[in-house]
Design a protein around this motif. Structure first.
Motif, PDB file in Angstrom:
ATOM      1  N   ASP A  45       0.830  -1.215   0.000  1.00 15.14           N
ATOM      2  CA  ASP A  45       0.000   0.000   0.000  1.00 15.14           C
ATOM      3  C   ASP A  45       0.860   1.259   0.000  1.00 15.14           C
ATOM      4  N   ALA A  46       2.127   1.132   0.406  1.00 11.11           N
ATOM      5  CA  ALA A  46       3.032   2.281   0.405  1.00 11.11           C
ATOM      6  C   ALA A  46       3.501   2.624  -1.003  1.00 11.11           C
ATOM      7  N   GLY A  47       3.290   1.741  -1.931  1.00 12.07           N
ATOM      8  CA  GLY A  47       3.678   1.978  -3.318  1.00 12.07           C
ATOM      9  C   GLY A  47       4.221   0.710  -3.951  1.00 12.07           C
ATOM     10  N   PRO A  48       4.318   0.689  -5.255  1.00 10.71           N
ATOM     11  CA  PRO A  48       4.717  -0.534  -5.957  1.00 10.71           C
ATOM     12  C   PRO A  48       6.156  -0.967  -5.683  1.00 10.71           C
ATOM     13  N   LEU A  49       7.007  -0.083  -5.212  1.00 14.49           N
ATOM     14  CA  LEU A  49       8.399  -0.454  -4.938  1.00 14.49           C
ATOM     15  C   LEU A  49       8.577  -1.113  -3.578  1.00 14.49           C
ATOM     16  N   LEU A  57      13.291 -11.371   5.420  1.00 17.79           N
ATOM     17  CA  LEU A  57      12.212 -11.448   6.401  1.00 17.79           C
ATOM     18  C   LEU A  57      11.490 -12.785   6.431  1.00 17.79           C
ATOM     19  N   GLY A  58      11.728 -13.624   5.451  1.00 18.59           N
ATOM     20  CA  GLY A  58      11.009 -14.894   5.395  1.00 18.59           C
ATOM     21  C   GLY A  58       9.769 -14.781   4.532  1.00 18.59           C
ATOM     22  N   GLU A  59       9.045 -15.861   4.421  1.00 16.22           N
ATOM     23  CA  GLU A  59       7.888 -15.930   3.524  1.00 16.22           C
ATOM     24  C   GLU A  59       6.722 -15.074   4.004  1.00 16.22           C
ATOM     25  N   ASP A  60       6.462 -15.031   5.311  1.00 13.85           N
ATOM     26  CA  ASP A  60       5.360 -14.237   5.860  1.00 13.85           C
ATOM     27  C   ASP A  60       5.897 -13.382   7.006  1.00 13.85           C
ATOM     28  N   PRO A  61       6.455 -12.227   6.692  1.00 13.90           N
ATOM     29  CA  PRO A  61       7.103 -11.419   7.725  1.00 13.90           C
ATOM     30  C   PRO A  61       6.132 -10.774   8.718  1.00 13.90           C
ATOM     31  N   GLY A  62       4.867 -10.654   8.373  1.00 16.56           N
ATOM     32  CA  GLY A  62       3.893 -10.081   9.292  1.00 16.56           C
ATOM     33  C   GLY A  62       3.949  -8.568   9.395  1.00 16.56           C
ATOM     34  N   TYR A  63       4.522  -7.901   8.402  1.00 16.80           N
ATOM     35  CA  TYR A  63       4.561  -6.443   8.416  1.00 16.80           C
ATOM     36  C   TYR A  63       3.309  -5.870   7.774  1.00 16.80           C
ATOM     37  N   GLU A  64       2.951  -4.676   8.211  1.00 18.16           N
ATOM     38  CA  GLU A  64       1.836  -3.953   7.606  1.00 18.16           C
ATOM     39  C   GLU A  64       2.220  -2.484   7.459  1.00 18.16           C
ATOM     40  N   PHE A  65       1.484  -1.788   6.632  1.00 18.22           N
ATOM     41  CA  PHE A  65       1.668  -0.357   6.427  1.00 18.22           C
ATOM     42  C   PHE A  65       0.536   0.348   7.157  1.00 18.22           C
ATOM     43  N   ARG A  66       0.886   1.228   8.099  1.00 16.60           N
ATOM     44  CA  ARG A  66      -0.112   1.935   8.902  1.00 16.60           C
ATOM     45  C   ARG A  66      -0.144   3.414   8.519  1.00 16.60           C
ATOM     46  N   GLN A  67      -1.346   3.962   8.484  1.00 18.78           N
ATOM     47  CA  GLN A  67      -1.534   5.385   8.199  1.00 18.78           C
ATOM     48  C   GLN A  67      -2.513   5.963   9.213  1.00 18.78           C
ATOM     49  N   TRP A  68      -2.237   7.195   9.668  1.00 20.38           N
ATOM     50  CA  TRP A  68      -3.122   7.882  10.612  1.00 20.38           C
ATOM     51  C   TRP A  68      -3.627   9.172   9.985  1.00 20.38           C
ATOM     52  N   PHE A  69      -4.948   9.395  10.131  1.00 16.35           N
ATOM     53  CA  PHE A  69      -5.622  10.523   9.499  1.00 16.35           C
ATOM     54  C   PHE A  69      -6.444  11.297  10.521  1.00 16.35           C
ATOM     55  N   CYS A  70      -6.718  12.551  10.198  1.00 17.07           N
ATOM     56  CA  CYS A  70      -7.676  13.318  10.991  1.00 17.07           C
ATOM     57  C   CYS A  70      -9.046  12.659  10.805  1.00 17.07           C
ATOM     58  N   PRO A  71      -9.751  12.360  11.898  1.00 17.79           N
ATOM     59  CA  PRO A  71     -11.064  11.722  11.765  1.00 17.79           C
ATOM     60  C   PRO A  71     -12.124  12.657  11.193  1.00 17.79           C
ATOM     61  N   CYS A  73     -11.316  15.704   8.792  1.00 20.81           N
ATOM     62  CA  CYS A  73     -11.060  16.166   7.424  1.00 20.81           C
ATOM     63  C   CYS A  73     -10.262  15.181   6.569  1.00 20.81           C
ATOM     64  N   GLY A  74      -9.641  14.184   7.187  1.00 25.00           N
ATOM     65  CA  GLY A  74      -8.942  13.150   6.437  1.00 25.00           C
ATOM     66  C   GLY A  74      -7.491  13.437   6.084  1.00 25.00           C
ATOM     67  N   VAL A  75      -6.933  14.572   6.529  1.00 28.41           N
ATOM     68  CA  VAL A  75      -5.523  14.839   6.241  1.00 28.41           C
ATOM     69  C   VAL A  75      -4.674  13.768   6.935  1.00 28.41           C
ATOM     70  N   MET A  76      -3.617  13.303   6.235  1.00 23.46           N
ATOM     71  CA  MET A  76      -2.788  12.241   6.809  1.00 23.46           C
ATOM     72  C   MET A  76      -1.733  12.852   7.731  1.00 23.46           C
ATOM     73  N   PHE A  77      -1.720  12.369   8.975  1.00 21.71           N
ATOM     74  CA  PHE A  77      -0.760  12.836   9.969  1.00 21.71           C
ATOM     75  C   PHE A  77       0.562  12.091   9.889  1.00 21.71           C
ATOM     76  N   ASP A  78       0.502  10.782   9.712  1.00 23.21           N
ATOM     77  CA  ASP A  78       1.720   9.978   9.792  1.00 23.21           C
ATOM     78  C   ASP A  78       1.495   8.639   9.097  1.00 23.21           C
ATOM     79  N   HIS A  79       2.595   7.965   8.816  1.00 22.63           N
ATOM     80  CA  HIS A  79       2.548   6.614   8.267  1.00 22.63           C
ATOM     81  C   HIS A  79       3.833   5.900   8.662  1.00 22.63           C
ATOM     82  N   ILE A  88       1.083   0.890  18.990  1.00 15.50           N
ATOM     83  CA  ILE A  88       1.179   2.176  18.305  1.00 15.50           C
ATOM     84  C   ILE A  88       2.211   3.023  19.042  1.00 15.50           C
ATOM     85  N   VAL A  89       3.238   3.447  18.325  1.00 10.58           N
ATOM     86  CA  VAL A  89       4.326   4.206  18.924  1.00 10.58           C
ATOM     87  C   VAL A  89       3.846   5.611  19.313  1.00 10.58           C
ATOM     88  N   HIS A  90       4.211   6.025  20.512  1.00 11.01           N
ATOM     89  CA  HIS A  90       3.921   7.383  21.003  1.00 11.01           C
ATOM     90  C   HIS A  90       5.175   8.210  20.744  1.00 11.01           C
TER      91      HIS A  90
END
Length: 99
Positions: A45-49, A57-71, A73-79, A88-90
């Protein structure tokens, strides 16, 4: 007072708000990400690259792409990439007395 490209600190109210729409997210001592809209998906989801490195990492590394938005207006705060079970890192902790 701007604390991030899209986050404002109100030192009088001791709150964090979206700088685009002024939506109040949380108290200044809380993790804004836990009060934001969060979307998770595969690392691609971060892009085709962004493909998991199976050699490293192995066959199933268990990583995901996380994104945080304003609930509001939808502007993206972080990813970021994280393991699916990671907390979730503080990463913006405010010393309100210094502000």
């Amino acid at each position: 007072m701007k604390i991030h490209e899209y986050l404002e600190l109100d030192p009088d109210d001791e709150t964090i708000s979206c700088s685009e729409c002024s939506e109040r997210l949380c108290d200044a001592d809380q993790n804004f990400k836990e009060h934001s809209a969060m979307r998770t998906g595969p690392v691609t989801d971060a892009g085709p690259l962004f493909q998991p490195a199976k050699r490293i990492l192995g066959e199933d590394p268990g990583y995901e792409f996380r994104q945080w938005f304003c609930p509001n207006c939808g502007v993206m705060f972080d990813h970021r990439f994280a393991l699916e079970d990671d907390r979730i890192v503080h990463d913006i902790e405010i010393d309100i007395e210094s502000a």
